[in-house]
Structure formats: structure tokens, C-alpha cells
Scaffold this motif. Structure first.
Motif, PDB file in Angstrom:
ATOM      1  N   VAL A  46       3.111  -6.473   0.165  1.00  0.00           N
ATOM      2  CA  VAL A  46       4.472  -6.778  -0.294  1.00  0.00           C
ATOM      3  C   VAL A  46       5.171  -5.512  -0.814  1.00  0.00           C
ATOM      4  O   VAL A  46       6.375  -5.333  -0.621  1.00  0.00           O
ATOM      5  CB  VAL A  46       4.424  -7.960  -1.310  1.00  0.00           C
ATOM      6  CG1 VAL A  46       4.088  -7.511  -2.708  1.00  0.00           C
ATOM      7  CG2 VAL A  46       5.724  -8.737  -1.312  1.00  0.00           C
ATOM      8  N   MET A  47       4.402  -4.597  -1.422  1.00  0.00           N
ATOM      9  CA  MET A  47       5.003  -3.336  -1.865  1.00  0.00           C
ATOM     10  C   MET A  47       5.465  -2.515  -0.667  1.00  0.00           C
ATOM     11  O   MET A  47       6.325  -1.639  -0.793  1.00  0.00           O
ATOM     12  CB  MET A  47       4.009  -2.519  -2.714  1.00  0.00           C
ATOM     13  CG  MET A  47       3.637  -3.138  -4.047  1.00  0.00           C
ATOM     14  SD  MET A  47       5.030  -3.715  -5.027  1.00  0.00           S
ATOM     15  CE  MET A  47       5.843  -2.199  -5.459  1.00  0.00           C
ATOM     16  N   ASP A  48       4.890  -2.793   0.492  1.00  0.00           N
ATOM     17  CA  ASP A  48       5.291  -2.115   1.729  1.00  0.00           C
ATOM     18  C   ASP A  48       6.812  -2.215   1.925  1.00  0.00           C
ATOM     19  O   ASP A  48       7.487  -1.218   2.207  1.00  0.00           O
ATOM     20  CB  ASP A  48       4.554  -2.804   2.893  1.00  0.00           C
ATOM     21  CG  ASP A  48       4.804  -2.126   4.231  1.00  0.00           C
ATOM     22  OD1 ASP A  48       5.041  -0.907   4.242  1.00  0.00           O
ATOM     23  OD2 ASP A  48       4.726  -2.824   5.265  1.00  0.00           O
ATOM     24  N   GLU A  69      -4.139  -5.300 -10.500  1.00  0.00           N
ATOM     25  CA  GLU A  69      -3.744  -4.070  -9.785  1.00  0.00           C
ATOM     26  C   GLU A  69      -2.280  -4.058  -9.359  1.00  0.00           C
ATOM     27  O   GLU A  69      -1.905  -3.308  -8.463  1.00  0.00           O
ATOM     28  CB  GLU A  69      -4.646  -3.905  -8.554  1.00  0.00           C
ATOM     29  CG  GLU A  69      -6.077  -3.605  -8.934  1.00  0.00           C
ATOM     30  CD  GLU A  69      -7.012  -3.687  -7.741  1.00  0.00           C
ATOM     31  OE1 GLU A  69      -6.936  -2.822  -6.868  1.00  0.00           O
ATOM     32  OE2 GLU A  69      -7.815  -4.632  -7.689  1.00  0.00           O
ATOM     33  N   GLY A  70      -1.464  -4.920  -9.984  1.00  0.00           N
ATOM     34  CA  GLY A  70      -0.063  -5.001  -9.566  1.00  0.00           C
ATOM     35  C   GLY A  70       0.052  -5.795  -8.284  1.00  0.00           C
ATOM     36  O   GLY A  70      -0.911  -6.414  -7.826  1.00  0.00           O
ATOM     37  N   HIS A  71       1.223  -5.754  -7.680  1.00  0.00           N
ATOM     38  CA  HIS A  71       1.436  -6.526  -6.453  1.00  0.00           C
ATOM     39  C   HIS A  71       0.612  -5.930  -5.308  1.00  0.00           C
ATOM     40  O   HIS A  71       0.482  -4.705  -5.200  1.00  0.00           O
ATOM     41  CB  HIS A  71       2.894  -6.498  -6.023  1.00  0.00           C
ATOM     42  CG  HIS A  71       3.868  -6.908  -7.083  1.00  0.00           C
ATOM     43  ND1 HIS A  71       3.506  -7.525  -8.242  1.00  0.00           N
ATOM     44  CD2 HIS A  71       5.221  -6.796  -7.124  1.00  0.00           C
ATOM     45  CE1 HIS A  71       4.584  -7.764  -8.965  1.00  0.00           C
ATOM     46  NE2 HIS A  71       5.642  -7.319  -8.307  1.00  0.00           N
ATOM     47  N   PRO A  72       0.155  -6.771  -4.412  1.00  0.00           N
ATOM     48  CA  PRO A  72      -0.599  -6.264  -3.265  1.00  0.00           C
ATOM     49  C   PRO A  72       0.242  -5.359  -2.366  1.00  0.00           C
ATOM     50  O   PRO A  72       1.475  -5.474  -2.288  1.00  0.00           O
ATOM     51  CB  PRO A  72      -0.992  -7.547  -2.528  1.00  0.00           C
ATOM     52  CG  PRO A  72      -0.946  -8.616  -3.570  1.00  0.00           C
ATOM     53  CD  PRO A  72       0.166  -8.241  -4.494  1.00  0.00           C
ATOM     54  N   LEU A 100       7.303   5.777 -11.942  1.00  0.00           N
ATOM     55  CA  LEU A 100       6.920   4.493 -11.338  1.00  0.00           C
ATOM     56  C   LEU A 100       5.530   4.122 -11.839  1.00  0.00           C
ATOM     57  O   LEU A 100       4.823   4.964 -12.392  1.00  0.00           O
ATOM     58  CB  LEU A 100       6.887   4.629  -9.805  1.00  0.00           C
ATOM     59  CG  LEU A 100       8.182   5.049  -9.092  1.00  0.00           C
ATOM     60  CD1 LEU A 100       7.895   5.428  -7.636  1.00  0.00           C
ATOM     61  CD2 LEU A 100       9.223   3.949  -9.144  1.00  0.00           C
ATOM     62  N   HIS A 101       5.127   2.874 -11.604  1.00  0.00           N
ATOM     63  CA  HIS A 101       3.742   2.517 -11.913  1.00  0.00           C
ATOM     64  C   HIS A 101       2.846   3.349 -10.989  1.00  0.00           C
ATOM     65  O   HIS A 101       3.064   3.360  -9.770  1.00  0.00           O
ATOM     66  CB  HIS A 101       3.506   1.026 -11.677  1.00  0.00           C
ATOM     67  CG  HIS A 101       4.370   0.155 -12.538  1.00  0.00           C
ATOM     68  ND1 HIS A 101       4.284   0.161 -13.911  1.00  0.00           N
ATOM     69  CD2 HIS A 101       5.350  -0.729 -12.230  1.00  0.00           C
ATOM     70  CE1 HIS A 101       5.159  -0.684 -14.411  1.00  0.00           C
ATOM     71  NE2 HIS A 101       5.825  -1.242 -13.412  1.00  0.00           N
ATOM     72  N   VAL A 102       1.873   4.019 -11.575  1.00  0.00           N
ATOM     73  CA  VAL A 102       1.027   4.917 -10.772  1.00  0.00           C
ATOM     74  C   VAL A 102      -0.110   4.082 -10.152  1.00  0.00           C
ATOM     75  O   VAL A 102      -1.171   3.902 -10.738  1.00  0.00           O
ATOM     76  CB  VAL A 102       0.501   6.082 -11.634  1.00  0.00           C
ATOM     77  CG1 VAL A 102      -0.360   7.012 -10.787  1.00  0.00           C
ATOM     78  CG2 VAL A 102       1.670   6.852 -12.240  1.00  0.00           C
ATOM     79  N   THR A 103       0.185   3.551  -8.971  1.00  0.00           N
ATOM     80  CA  THR A 103      -0.766   2.673  -8.275  1.00  0.00           C
ATOM     81  C   THR A 103      -1.021   3.234  -6.867  1.00  0.00           C
ATOM     82  O   THR A 103      -0.319   4.148  -6.417  1.00  0.00           O
ATOM     83  CB  THR A 103      -0.172   1.262  -8.105  1.00  0.00           C
ATOM     84  OG1 THR A 103       0.966   1.375  -7.234  1.00  0.00           O
ATOM     85  CG2 THR A 103       0.266   0.662  -9.429  1.00  0.00           C
ATOM     86  N   ALA A 104      -1.956   2.609  -6.173  1.00  0.00           N
ATOM     87  CA  ALA A 104      -2.270   3.038  -4.801  1.00  0.00           C
ATOM     88  C   ALA A 104      -1.042   2.874  -3.893  1.00  0.00           C
ATOM     89  O   ALA A 104      -0.826   3.665  -2.971  1.00  0.00           O
ATOM     90  CB  ALA A 104      -3.431   2.200  -4.269  1.00  0.00           C
ATOM     91  N   GLU A 105      -0.224   1.851  -4.180  1.00  0.00           N
ATOM     92  CA  GLU A 105       0.963   1.609  -3.353  1.00  0.00           C
ATOM     93  C   GLU A 105       2.004   2.694  -3.603  1.00  0.00           C
ATOM     94  O   GLU A 105       2.611   3.227  -2.671  1.00  0.00           O
ATOM     95  CB  GLU A 105       1.543   0.215  -3.664  1.00  0.00           C
ATOM     96  CG  GLU A 105       0.643  -0.939  -3.261  1.00  0.00           C
ATOM     97  CD  GLU A 105      -0.580  -1.125  -4.151  1.00  0.00           C
ATOM     98  OE1 GLU A 105      -0.492  -0.805  -5.355  1.00  0.00           O
ATOM     99  OE2 GLU A 105      -1.627  -1.577  -3.639  1.00  0.00           O
ATOM    100  N   THR A 106       2.189   3.025  -4.887  1.00  0.00           N
ATOM    101  CA  THR A 106       3.131   4.092  -5.231  1.00  0.00           C
ATOM    102  C   THR A 106       2.676   5.408  -4.605  1.00  0.00           C
ATOM    103  O   THR A 106       3.497   6.214  -4.153  1.00  0.00           O
ATOM    104  CB  THR A 106       3.241   4.230  -6.762  1.00  0.00           C
ATOM    105  OG1 THR A 106       3.688   2.984  -7.284  1.00  0.00           O
ATOM    106  CG2 THR A 106       4.189   5.335  -7.170  1.00  0.00           C
ATOM    107  N   ALA A 107       1.361   5.616  -4.578  1.00  0.00           N
ATOM    108  CA  ALA A 107       0.831   6.848  -3.979  1.00  0.00           C
ATOM    109  C   ALA A 107       1.318   6.969  -2.544  1.00  0.00           C
ATOM    110  O   ALA A 107       1.710   8.048  -2.092  1.00  0.00           O
ATOM    111  CB  ALA A 107      -0.696   6.826  -4.030  1.00  0.00           C
TER     112      ALA A 107
HETATM  113  N1  ADE Z   1       5.080  -3.131  -9.444  1.00  0.00           N
HETATM  114  C1  ADE Z   1       4.371  -4.250  -9.295  1.00  0.00           C
HETATM  115  N2  ADE Z   1       3.279  -4.042  -8.552  1.00  0.00           N
HETATM  116  C2  ADE Z   1       3.270  -2.732  -8.231  1.00  0.00           C
HETATM  117  C3  ADE Z   1       2.396  -1.919  -7.482  1.00  0.00           C
HETATM  118  N3  ADE Z   1       1.299  -2.408  -6.906  1.00  0.00           N
HETATM  119  N4  ADE Z   1       2.721  -0.629  -7.353  1.00  0.00           N
HETATM  120  C4  ADE Z   1       3.825  -0.138  -7.949  1.00  0.00           C
HETATM  121  N5  ADE Z   1       4.689  -0.848  -8.648  1.00  0.00           N
HETATM  122  C5  ADE Z   1       4.421  -2.155  -8.800  1.00  0.00           C
END
Ligand code: ADE
Length: 419
Positions: free
Chosen positions: A352-354, A346-349, A50-57
Motif C-alpha cells: 500500500v505504501m507503493d 512495522e507501519g503499513h505494508p 518521514l518514518h524511517v521504514t523499509a518502504e521509506t527506504a
Molecule cells: N506510515 C505508515 N506506514 C508507513 C510505512 N510503512 N512507511 C512509512 N510511513 C508510513
């Protein structure tokens, strides 16, 4: 390889950003708490790409709370947040294999490291993991309970595999859930793509001709937000129904051959290959901005642009390469044609990723509950999961909605009553 991250010193910053995002992910928090009690993923190994972002974390933390032994690799070489990767690995004990800006070889090396974890469940964003399993890790297939897919491009690939009889494991198309695409694809892409373009260029959108290539949920979100910033939005489409929709939403619709001559900013969101190519670049105005917000970096024909250009100035600004055409016009290509919202922003906020990631987590629980019953096909997310996620999201927003009366339920279930 136990993990591969850019810099362990970034972990404190990453932890702060993960905690900040968690505050805006109340549905996922509720899933995390439920998982913590019930441990639906106990004893299972999971590999997520997955995209390694704070939301994915926060998603992988919930999976770990559910008892899974999770590892994470990047689903795009440019989307990794290195501080988040450091914090996940060193603070939360979830090994990450991802470094922002990694080359293709490293990207695949990291994916192989995630597959060396020998997963029972996989999670994909773009179907690279599942496709690599089918070509290079067929030995894993018998133990895999199911795989979740996060994005439109991935679902298209997986449905093509299913149609060819090539799909050898069950897949849940998380992307196709209403709780995902109506919100993440539309409002997430809309906002984060504008954010990425502005961070990369500092351009003013008001009064500009912004060409939206593709009018699916992502294109709709982007067009809507560009209009809100005062741009004159032009839509290019190949689907006649979507094209009428764009017309009736108030946008100009035309062929790319025409749009190329007048656009100031072009953004591709189609999931298809070479929707912007040499014949279009040659018509563009001086200093046209060209970027992509679709999953893969194939939507803009970059080899074609390189061939058409007489010279290139790399990095005239962060994330901006300048291609100079024989007629002297400059084309500003952003983030090398990779996802602009994740590369430059930073990708989607988190808000919404919630919904997307609560759906992901609950879909993996569903896979385990249905272990052995699912066929090798692409499944939709069950309606109960969607309703659960939507109900909790509303609750977290302090919004309550009406309920059907007994009379209304009876009316909806009957066919006798007419005029
Ligand atoms: N795809 C789009 N935005 C993202 C995010 N913030 N985290 C993970 N996947 C994404």
C-alpha cells in the motif's frame, strides 16, 4: 554530523528488509527506473522527514536514482527501524539521522541536521520540517522549490498556515491524493493498527468492545478490520455526516462519555488533541487498553492520565504502561500514546505504501517541472499523476479494466440527451 544511526552492524538485516519491501512496490520500482534514465531531480538537495521504514527506504532510493542528493530524518521518535537506518546510510549512501526511541531533544537535533543539508525540496510527514523552516530556517525559503506532505495532520497544519498567510513556499498535499488516502489511510492503517495492538498486547479482538475514535479514512479502515476480527465496534465522532456513515456501516455510535464505560480497547484516529481525557479514564473498565494511531501523541491526554492515576507500572510488557486509578482500575496505555502501528508493528505494508510513495516521488518531479510557477499555497496532486499510479498498480496486479467507447465518451460530454 554526517549521520546518526543506532548500530552499523544492523545494516545487513536492514538491506534484506528493504529488498523484501521493494518486491511489493512495483509502481515505485517503475518510477525508480524512469528516474534513473531521466534524472528529473539532478543537482537538487532534498531533506525528507518521514518514518524511517523499509518502504521509506525505497522511496528515498528512487529520489536518489532521480539525481537528488537526499538525507532523511525521522518524523516520529518511536517509528524508526534502526536496521533500515543503518542500511540506508552505509549500503545505499543516503545519510539518516534517526534512532528509535530518541528523546525530543535528539529528535529536533536530527531535524536540524537534515536542514543543515540546505534543501531545494523537502518532504514531510506531519509538517514539522516545514514549520521549523518557517520559524528557524527562513534563509532557506527562497531556494525551496516545494515541499510534499504525507499525512492528514500535516495537511491540516499547512492549510492553517495558508489561511493565515503564513505559508511561504509551495506545498503538494500528497495525503489528499485518492491514490494515497483511499488505500494507505484506510487499508494501511486498518491492518497495521490491529497488528500493532496485537503485537503489543497479544489480546483477542473477538467479542471485545473496540472503540474507534474518529471516522475519517483511518478510523473507517480500523473499524472495518476490527469488525472482521469479531469485535463489537463502537464509533465516536464529532462530525454528523461521518457519524451517520458509521451508523449505516453497521456500527454503534455514541458519545465518549458512554463508550468509556463499556470499551475494552480504545484507539484514537482523529488528528485532534485530548479526545480521551481524565473524565473518560475515570469511567473505564479495569484493564482497558488505550492507544493512538493518529500522527501526534496528543490525542490521549497523557499528562491528565498521569494526574488521575495513583501509581504507574512502566513496561509491564513491551510497549505497555499500566496506570492504576484511585478506584483500583488499571489502564493499559500502549506506546506512550505514539502511533501504535509504527511503534509496536512495522507501519503499513509495502504493497500500500507503493502507491503513496510513487505519488510522493512523482509529485516532487512535478514540483521541479513547475519550478518558479507554483505559488505559496497547498496544491492537490495533479490528476495525471493519480491516474498514472492507479493504472500501474492495476497492471502490476494483472488486472485490466474497460475503456469508454466512442459513443460513451460522446454521451458523457453532452448535456442535450435526457430521458
Ligand atoms: N506510515 C505508515 N506506514 C508507513 C510505512 N510503512 N512507511 C512509512 N510511513 C508510513
Amino acid at each position: 554530523m554526517k549521520h546518526d544511526i543506532k548500530d552499523p552492524k544492523l545494516k545487513a538485516l536492514g538491506k534484506k528488509r528493504i529488498e523484501w519491501a521493494a518486491e511489493d512496490m512495483p509502481v515505485l520500482k517503475q518510477v525508480n527506473e524512469k528516474f534513473g534514465k531521466n534524472k528529473p531531480l539532478k543537482g537538487l538537495r532534498m531533506s525528507a522527514c518521514l518514518h524511517v521504514t523499509a518502504e521509506t527506504a525505497n522511496l528515498v532510493r528512487a529520489l536518489k536514482a532521480g539525481g537528488a542528493d537526499v538525507v532523511l530524518c525521522a518524523s516520529n521518535p518511536l517509528s524508526t527501524q534502526d536496521d533500515v537506518a543503518a542500511a540506508l546510510t552505509l549500503e545505499y549512501g543516503i545519510p539518516v539521522f534517526a534512532i528509535k526511541g530518541e528523546d525530543n531533544d535528539t529528535y529536533y537535533k536530527h531535524m536540524h541536521a537534515a536542514l543543515a543539508h540546505s534543501p531545494h525540496i523537502t518532504m514531510d510527514d506531519g509538517a514539522d520540517l516545514v514549520s521549523t523552516i518557517h520559524t528557524e530556517y527562513v534563509n532557506l525559503i527562497p531556494q525551496i522549490i516545494g515541499s510534499m506532505e504525507e499525512t492528514t495532520t500535516g495537511v491540516i497544519r499547512l492549510k492553517a498556515m495558508e489561511k493565515d498567510g503564513a505559508l511561504k513556499l509551495p506545498v503538494i498535499a500528497v495525503n489528499d491524493a485518492a491514490t494515497k488516502n483511499l488505500f494507505d489511510n484506510r487499508y494501511g492503517t486498518g491492518q497495521s493498527t490491529i497488528d500493532g495492538i496485537i503485537r503489543a498486547t497479544d489480546t483477542l479482538l473477538a467479542g471485545k468492545n473496540v472503540v474507534t475514535v474518529g471516522y475519517g479514512w483511518c478510523g473507517k479502515g480500523f473499524a472495518m478490520r476490527a469488525k472482521g476480527m469479531g469485535a463489537n465496534v463502537i464509533v465516536c465522532e464529532i462530525d454528523p455526516v461521518k457519524a451517520i456513515e458509521a451508523v449505516m456501516d453497521g456500527f454503534r455510535v455514541m458519545e465518549m462519555g458512554e463508550a468509556a464505560k463499556i470499551g475494552d480497547i480504545f484507539c484514537t484516529l482523529t488528528g485532534n488533541i485530548h479526545v480521551l481525557r481524565a473524565e473518560h479514564f475515570k469511567k473505564m473498565k479495569d484493564c482497558a487498553i488505550v492507544c493512538n494511531s493518529g500522527h501526534f501523541n496528543v490525542e490521549i491526554d497523557i499528562p491528565g492520565l498521569k494526574k488521575a492515576a495513583k501509581s504507574v507500572r512502566k513496561e509491564v510488557r513491551n510497549f505497555v504502561d499500566e496506570y492504576i486509578l484511585p478506584n483500583g482500575n488499571r489502564i493499559h496505555l500502549l506506546a506512550d500514546g505514539r502511533l501504535i502501528n509504527l511503534a509496536a508493528a512495522e507501519g503499513h505494508p509495502a504493497c500500500v505504501m507503493d502507491m503513496s510513495f510513487a505519488t510522493q516521488a512523482l509529485a516532487s518531479e512535478f514540483c521541479v517541472e513547475k519550478r518558479g510557477e507554483l505559488k505559496n499555497q497547498v496544491y492537490y496532486v495533479p490528476a495525471e499523476i493519480e491516474n498514472h499510479v492507479a493504472t500501474f498498480k492495476l497492471k502490476s496486479m494483472g488486472i485490466s479494466i474497460d475503456k469508454l467507447t466512442a459513443e460513451q465518451k460522446k454521451y458523457l460530454a453532452s448535456w442535450q440527451e435526457g430521458t
